[in-house]
Design an enzyme around this catalytic site. Structure first.
Site, short mmCIF file in Angstrom:
data_model
loop_
_atom_site.label_atom_id
_atom_site.label_comp_id
_atom_site.label_asym_id
_atom_site.label_seq_id
_atom_site.Cartn_x
_atom_site.Cartn_y
_atom_site.Cartn_z
CD GLU A 65 31.17 77.37 17.66
OE1 GLU A 65 32.44 77.78 17.06
OE2 GLU A 65 30.77 78.36 18.35
N GLY A 66 33.16 75.41 13.73
CA GLY A 66 33.94 74.58 12.63
C GLY A 66 34.21 73.13 13.05
CG PHE A 67 36.23 69.18 10.74
CD1 PHE A 67 35.37 68.33 10.66
CD2 PHE A 67 37.48 68.92 10.99
CE1 PHE A 67 35.61 66.96 10.67
CE2 PHE A 67 37.87 67.38 10.82
CZ PHE A 67 36.91 66.53 10.53
CG HIS A 304 46.27 76.90 8.14
ND1 HIS A 304 45.48 77.22 9.51
CD2 HIS A 304 45.31 76.80 7.31
CE1 HIS A 304 44.24 77.59 9.12
NE2 HIS A 304 44.14 77.25 7.83
CG LEU A 305 48.08 82.16 3.51
CD1 LEU A 305 48.45 83.01 4.64
CD2 LEU A 305 48.77 82.37 2.25
CG ASP A 385 45.20 70.61 2.89
OD1 ASP A 385 45.85 69.93 1.82
OD2 ASP A 385 44.14 71.43 2.68
CB THR A 402 40.48 75.25 15.97
OG1 THR A 402 39.54 75.62 14.82
CG2 THR A 402 39.98 76.43 17.25
CG PHE A 403 43.15 73.94 9.57
CD1 PHE A 403 42.00 73.15 8.97
CD2 PHE A 403 44.28 73.83 9.09
CE1 PHE A 403 42.55 72.31 7.77
CE2 PHE A 403 44.78 73.23 8.10
CZ PHE A 403 43.82 72.34 7.43
#
Length: 445
Positions: A65-67, A304-305, A385, A402-403
């Site tokens: 899972e991501g940050f 956010h791309l 960012d 989610t970012f």
């Protein structure tokens, strides 16, 4: 001796608890001298004894899972700990960061990273008591965890096609990532610390909200001072989007050293300062409740791309670079802006291509100096960012990311209008007026 607990089932609307048979193996952990016993009917028997030492709740998330999903799981666990503290003295041990899939700088050692690298730990402590893992080891006197509760789903899935909250001790569905050594002590991945081990291990099948763990932690592992709940993402928010959700989220302020770097970039490249942008913050997040729409934002567009895995796996929803450039240009014209900041995981050649597609505008992206990357890792650069994106006049994100969602939350906390915040790129196969992200408005106590 307290009665064995076999199964705890909560119907999805009424939080309904009944006790029968299911976590019977926990029975050996129940201390018959516990000071509170529950009896049938309205009778209560409360005894008072010596104060118990505070207990430690540890947790982790599936390794892949991501940050930003991990940040979401923190909020679920934080509110669980808040519930536990209504009955006992608990503290949350923050799981060290490391080894995440999206952290691509292979030349860096990115394990055993404390939360203070990324977040203001003092701010977290204004919601619930938290400590770093190293502090836990120092306070407990050894790198030992008393109990692992490894969460998993139900092998049989939903029964009778009906979803209900429930939890049971079950055999592990997959081979456990923690295995006993020759002395019966459990070894495994403990955030990169080779000397850490656990004394006991159990698999729990769970289907429900984070609060479903409270009876287990309060009444069924009472002899375990430190309890490690792994695969925390299996637990859902108890009350998604309510004041307690937002209080946990508001407490997650970024570390000052990262905010300062982002602020310097805003001032030097984007003509953006908190005073001009009306994005001033208070020292204590509990005192900050700006009126929605009060923030103006800097004179730039932020996007956010997301590319890389999304460009491959979600081709219908992800815009190609030419389509993305068209949408960026349209937003720049609409809001009379000349600068755009791009947060992206795109390779360098795609960033160059995007700049060529927007020749009449200034396109910026943050490229960290070597020292900043070494000190604050890929996670710190991602936060910089996000902080820059959070202060833009208008923000456009990537659907399902989610970012992007964390940026949208940050902008609400700062006081931005949701119309200037909850926007996303439309994919090549989608109409120009494609469905935009759902808005979860901020709620205060």
């Amino acid at each position: 001796m307290a009665a064995p607990i076999r199964s705890i089932i909560f119907p999805s609307v009424l939080l309904f608890l009944y006790i029968s048979v299911g976590i019977g193996a926990f029975n050996s952990d129940i201390d018959p001298s516990d000071n509170v016993a529950f009896h049938s009917g309205n009778q209560q028997n409360v005894q008072f004894g010596a104060a118990k030492p505070r207990r430690f709740l540890l947790y982790d998330v599936n390794h892949g899972e991501g940050f930003n999903l991990r940040r979401d799981v923190y909020m679920r666990i934080a509110n669980l700990l808040r519930r536990l503290r209504q009955d006992e003295d608990w503290v949350l041990v923050l799981p060290p960061w490391g080894g995440l899939y999206h952290w691509k700088t292979r030349s860096l050692e990115q394990i055993r990273i404390p939360w203070s690298t990324f977040f203001n730990v003092e701010s977290l402590n204004r919601f619930i008591p938290v400590i770093e893992f190293d502090e836990f080891v120092k306070e407990s006197g050894q790198a030992v965890i008393d109990q692992i509760l490894y969460l998993q789903g139900y092998k049989e899935g939903w029964t009778n096609g009906k979803w209900e909250e429930k939890i049971d001790e079950r055999e592990c569905i997959d081979p456990p990532s923690y295995q006993p050594d020759g002395k019966g002590l459990y070894r495994g991945w403990f955030w990169g610390y080779s000397d850490v081990y656990a004394k006991a291990f159990k698999c729990l099948s769970v289907q429900g909200m984070a609060g479903i763990m409270a009876p287990i932690l309060l009444h069924n592992v009472t002899t375990r001072r430190s309890v490690f709940v792994d695969r925390g993402e299996k637990l859902l928010h108890d009350r998604y989007g309510d004041a307690s959700y937002w209080a946990a989220r508001r407490s997650m302020r970024f570390a000052k050293h990262l905010r300062d770097i982002g602020d310097e970039f805003r001032a030097n490249s984007l003509e953006s300062t908190d005073e001009k942008d009306k994005t001033q913050t208070t020292e204590d997040w509990r005192e900050m409740k700006p009126k929605p729409g009060s923030a103006l934002g800097g004179p730039y567009l932020a996007v956010h791309l997301r590319r890389e895995d999304y460009a491959r796996s979600k081709r219908k929803e992800v815009a190609t670079l030419p389509r993305a450039a068209e949408q960026i240009k349209a937003a720049l014209i609409k809001y009379d802006l000349r600068k755009v900041f791009v947060a992206t995981d795109a390779p360098k050649h795609e960033i160059k291509e995007l700049k060529k597609l927007l020749p009449d505008y200034k396109v910026y992206n943050y490229v960290p100096p070597k020292g900043i990357l070494e000190n604050f890792k890929d996670g710190g650069v991602a936060i910089i960012d996000q902080w820059i994106c959070a202060h833009a006049r208008y923000f456009m994100g990537t659907g399902g990311s989610t970012f992007s969602f964390r940026i949208q939350e940050e902008r609400q906390i700062l006081g931005f209008d949701t119309k200037m915040t909850y926007n996303r790129f439309c994919g090549d196969t989608e109409p120009e007026d494609c469905e935009q992200p759902s808005v979860w408005k901020i709620v205060y106590d």
